[in-house]
Design an enzyme around this catalytic site. Structure first.
Site, PDB file in Angstrom:
ATOM      1  N   ASN A 203       2.167   0.656  10.534  1.00 31.03           N
ATOM      2  CA  ASN A 203       1.879  -0.558  10.246  1.00 31.03           C
ATOM      3  C   ASN A 203       2.751   0.178   8.996  1.00 31.03           C
ATOM      4  O   ASN A 203       3.170   0.075   8.018  1.00 31.03           O
ATOM      5  CB  ASN A 203       0.869  -1.308   9.844  1.00 31.03           C
ATOM      6  CG  ASN A 203      -0.083  -1.140   8.861  1.00 31.03           C
ATOM      7  OD1 ASN A 203       0.072  -1.061   8.108  1.00 31.03           O
ATOM      8  ND2 ASN A 203      -1.516  -0.198   9.700  1.00 31.03           N
ATOM      9  N   LYS A 283       4.531  19.122  19.300  1.00 26.42           N
ATOM     10  CA  LYS A 283       6.048  18.442  20.223  1.00 26.42           C
ATOM     11  C   LYS A 283       5.758  17.692  21.086  1.00 26.42           C
ATOM     12  O   LYS A 283       6.806  18.193  21.540  1.00 26.42           O
ATOM     13  CB  LYS A 283       7.073  18.007  19.336  1.00 26.42           C
ATOM     14  CG  LYS A 283       8.383  16.848  19.615  1.00 26.42           C
ATOM     15  CD  LYS A 283       9.941  17.164  18.440  1.00 26.42           C
ATOM     16  CE  LYS A 283      10.219  16.259  18.597  1.00 26.42           C
ATOM     17  NZ  LYS A 283      11.450  16.243  19.181  1.00 26.42           N
ATOM     18  N   PHE A 319     -10.162  -8.757   3.745  1.00 30.41           N
ATOM     19  CA  PHE A 319      -9.310  -9.289   4.531  1.00 30.41           C
ATOM     20  C   PHE A 319      -8.392  -9.796   5.688  1.00 30.41           C
ATOM     21  O   PHE A 319      -9.554  -9.593   6.258  1.00 30.41           O
ATOM     22  CB  PHE A 319      -7.944  -8.492   3.696  1.00 30.41           C
ATOM     23  CG  PHE A 319      -7.554  -8.950   2.348  1.00 30.41           C
ATOM     24  CD1 PHE A 319      -8.795  -7.645   0.848  1.00 30.41           C
ATOM     25  CD2 PHE A 319      -6.196  -9.268   2.061  1.00 30.41           C
ATOM     26  CE1 PHE A 319      -7.969  -8.164  -0.356  1.00 30.41           C
ATOM     27  CE2 PHE A 319      -6.321  -9.295   0.066  1.00 30.41           C
ATOM     28  CZ  PHE A 319      -7.369  -8.753  -0.486  1.00 30.41           C
ATOM     29  N   LYS A 333     -15.364 -14.116  11.164  1.00 32.65           N
ATOM     30  CA  LYS A 333     -15.025 -13.039  10.769  1.00 32.65           C
ATOM     31  C   LYS A 333     -16.576 -12.579   9.700  1.00 32.65           C
ATOM     32  O   LYS A 333     -16.720 -11.719   9.619  1.00 32.65           O
ATOM     33  CB  LYS A 333     -13.760 -11.909  10.063  1.00 32.65           C
ATOM     34  CG  LYS A 333     -13.125 -11.506  10.801  1.00 32.65           C
ATOM     35  CD  LYS A 333     -11.669 -11.322  10.379  1.00 32.65           C
ATOM     36  CE  LYS A 333     -10.752 -11.253  11.579  1.00 32.65           C
ATOM     37  NZ  LYS A 333      -9.084 -10.946  11.908  1.00 32.65           N
TER      38      LYS A 333
HETATM   39  N1  CTP Z   1     -10.844  -3.786   8.922  1.00 32.41           N
HETATM   40  C1  CTP Z   1     -11.496  -2.477   8.355  1.00 32.41           C
HETATM   41  N2  CTP Z   1     -11.850  -0.873  10.075  1.00 32.41           N
HETATM   42  C2  CTP Z   1     -10.814  -1.807  10.908  1.00 32.41           C
HETATM   43  C3  CTP Z   1     -10.232  -2.749  11.130  1.00 32.41           C
HETATM   44  C4  CTP Z   1      -9.794  -3.605   9.917  1.00 32.41           C
HETATM   45  O1  CTP Z   1     -12.131  -2.277   7.903  1.00 32.41           O
HETATM   46  N3  CTP Z   1     -10.362  -1.232  11.524  1.00 32.41           N
HETATM   47  C5  CTP Z   1     -10.873  -4.335   7.764  1.00 32.41           C
HETATM   48  C6  CTP Z   1      -9.488  -4.911   7.141  1.00 32.41           C
HETATM   49  O2  CTP Z   1      -9.380  -3.353   6.531  1.00 32.41           O
HETATM   50  C7  CTP Z   1      -9.691  -6.473   6.259  1.00 32.41           C
HETATM   51  C8  CTP Z   1     -10.360  -6.170   8.328  1.00 32.41           C
HETATM   52  O3  CTP Z   1     -10.694  -5.131   8.572  1.00 32.41           O
HETATM   53  O4  CTP Z   1     -10.818  -5.903   5.069  1.00 32.41           O
HETATM   54  C9  CTP Z   1      -9.720  -7.245   8.997  1.00 32.41           C
HETATM   55  O5  CTP Z   1      -9.029  -7.067   9.788  1.00 32.41           O
HETATM   56  P1  CTP Z   1      -7.977  -8.029  11.178  1.00 32.41           P
HETATM   57  O6  CTP Z   1      -7.638  -6.579  11.582  1.00 32.41           O
HETATM   58  O7  CTP Z   1      -7.707  -8.927  10.826  1.00 32.41           O
HETATM   59  O8  CTP Z   1      -9.970  -8.256  11.741  1.00 32.41           O
HETATM   60  P2  CTP Z   1     -10.272  -7.700  13.897  1.00 32.41           P
HETATM   61  O9  CTP Z   1     -11.487  -7.570  12.410  1.00 32.41           O
HETATM   62  O10 CTP Z   1      -9.512  -6.215  12.966  1.00 32.41           O
HETATM   63  O11 CTP Z   1     -10.328  -8.619  14.244  1.00 32.41           O
HETATM   64  P3  CTP Z   1      -8.887  -8.907  14.904  1.00 32.41           P
HETATM   65  O12 CTP Z   1      -8.048  -7.788  14.894  1.00 32.41           O
HETATM   66  O13 CTP Z   1      -9.633  -9.285  16.632  1.00 32.41           O
HETATM   67  O14 CTP Z   1      -8.117 -10.368  14.585  1.00 32.41           O
END
Ligand code: CTP
Length: 391
Positions: A203, A283, A319, A333
């Protein structure tokens, strides 16, 4: 705090007395140090009146050691305005007058510069290089802002307003050393999920926010464990221990091992929610016209796992990047993952989000309070977050 305000020879020097007045009004003891050129734009009498202290301007006026006694006295040296000339002098170790000698005597982490100059001078590679050198040593900067300049043009180069500089000083004075002897964990950057030996799913996260958080925690006295996904960023801060990882599972292993020894954690990494179910060690060949299907499986949620492990004395900050029902989703969350704070990133505002140096956030706390930031540098956002959790 004891603050020296250094003034160099740019037109914005006429705003320096206002900064001195604001700092004195906030309860700080202020002394001024000016270059000879600065006194073309403001006067000795003005600076001595607003600071209620004699001006330091002549290196030899009182025996040639005043830069050392001022260095011992000052908690902070704020140079506003800081011209390209003084920035270049500090970067090269030139000390040929009272202020540049004081700057060389001050520990870098006790210096704040507010650059101000013409836009073309500001964007000149040598000025940009010098600024990076100073930041690398731990010198802090504020601004310059974009706007109307004295030469009649518009662009980056305006000194940050005295109110903003005073607010930055206030943040520094409260955050200073509140976290000393504490260990904090930070996750930063993207994760790469391997498809085969040459391809991955990743990403756009640059890691800038996480690195800025690690620096801000260190500035506040903490020892920091920074676990970062693939990013070109580096840190030279001796209080930040960097562990580089690639995938979400590696980040999970590092973070869960470190968290029990930490006072708290701020998870700012953009972790891939899914990874390819199979990861080829060679690959993969093209599959032809019928296309190709990649099956993805879910990665462990590091934040939720730490939320489950968290003990009473620990603080956990996550975050959230939301596009709809932002506040509601972020609150959800926060509860679901057992967090103390969640930092909601804005995607709507220009200048906020991935890759850029600025950000705009809302910090929500478990007790329902919320704090919205203006668009600020990621360094200042990081200090705001650290200040919020430290208080
Ligand atoms: N995060 C994490 N481990 C993951 C996914 C996310 O620690 N596998 C943490 C990120 O570092 C951030 C927070 O979760 O602090 C938010 O991630 P986000 O992708 O916005 O939230 P999700 O819980 O995955 O929810 P959704 O994708 O449904 O919005």
């Amino acid at each position: 705090m004891n603050i020296v305000v250094g003034i160099t020879g740019g037109i914005a020097a006429y705003k320096a007395p206002e900064l001195v007045r604001l700092l004195a009004k906030a309860g700080h003891e202020v002394r001024c140090a000016a270059t000879e050129h600065a006194l073309q734009f403001t006067t000795r009498v003005t600076l001595e009146t607003v600071s209620r202290n004699p001006l330091y301007c002549d290196l030899f006026a009182s025996g040639g050691t005043e830069h050392i006694s001022l260095k011992d006295w000052a908690d902070l040296l704020v140079v506003a305005p800081a011209t390209a000339n003084i920035i270049g002098k500090v970067a090269s170790g030139v000390a040929d007058d009272a202020l540049s000698t004081l700057l060389l005597a001050m520990p870098p982490e006790r210096v704040l510069l507010a650059p101000a100059m013409n836009s073309q001078m500001w964007s000149h590679p040598v000025v940009q290089r010098n600024i990076e050198v100073l930041k690398g040593w731990g010198i802090r900067t504020i601004g310059p802002a974009v706007g109307e300049l004295a030469c009649g043009t518009n662009g980056p180069g305006r000194m940050a307003e005295p109110e903003e500089i005073a607010a930055c000083v206030a943040r520094l004075s409260t955050a200073n050393c509140q976290l000393s002897a504490q260990r904090w964990l930070v996750t930063a950057g993207p994760t790469y999920e391997k498809i085969d030996s040459v391809r991955f799913i990743g990403n756009y996260s640059s890691g800038k926010m996480g690195f800025a958080l690690a620096e801000a925690l260190a500035e506040a006295g903490a020892d920091v464990e920074l676990v970062a996904g693939p990013t070109a960023l580096k840190t030279a801060n001796p209080k930040v221990k960097l562990t580089r990882v690639e995938s979400a599972r590696e980040m999970y292993a590092a973070a869960t091992a470190l968290f029990p020894q930490c006072r708290g954690a701020i998870l700012s990494a953009a972790v891939a929610d899914y990874r390819p179910a199979e990861q080829a060690d060679h690959k993969l060949k093209k599959q032809g016209d019928e296309g190709m299907t990649l099956r993805l499986v879910q990665n462990p949620d590091i934040l939720a796992t730490l939320g489950g492990m968290k003990t009473d004395g620990q603080t956990l900050v996550g975050f959230a990047l939301e596009t709809d029902h932002e506040l509601e989703n972020a609150q959800g969350k926060l509860q679901r993952k057992n967090l103390d704070y969640i930092v909601l990133n804005s995607l709507r505002d220009q200048g906020a989000g991935f890759g850029v140096d600025t950000n705009k956030v809302t910090i929500l706390s478990r007790n329902g309070s919320s704090k919205e930031s203006p668009l600020m540098s990621k360094r200042d956002i990081a200090r705001l977050i650290v200040n919020t959790i430290a208080s």
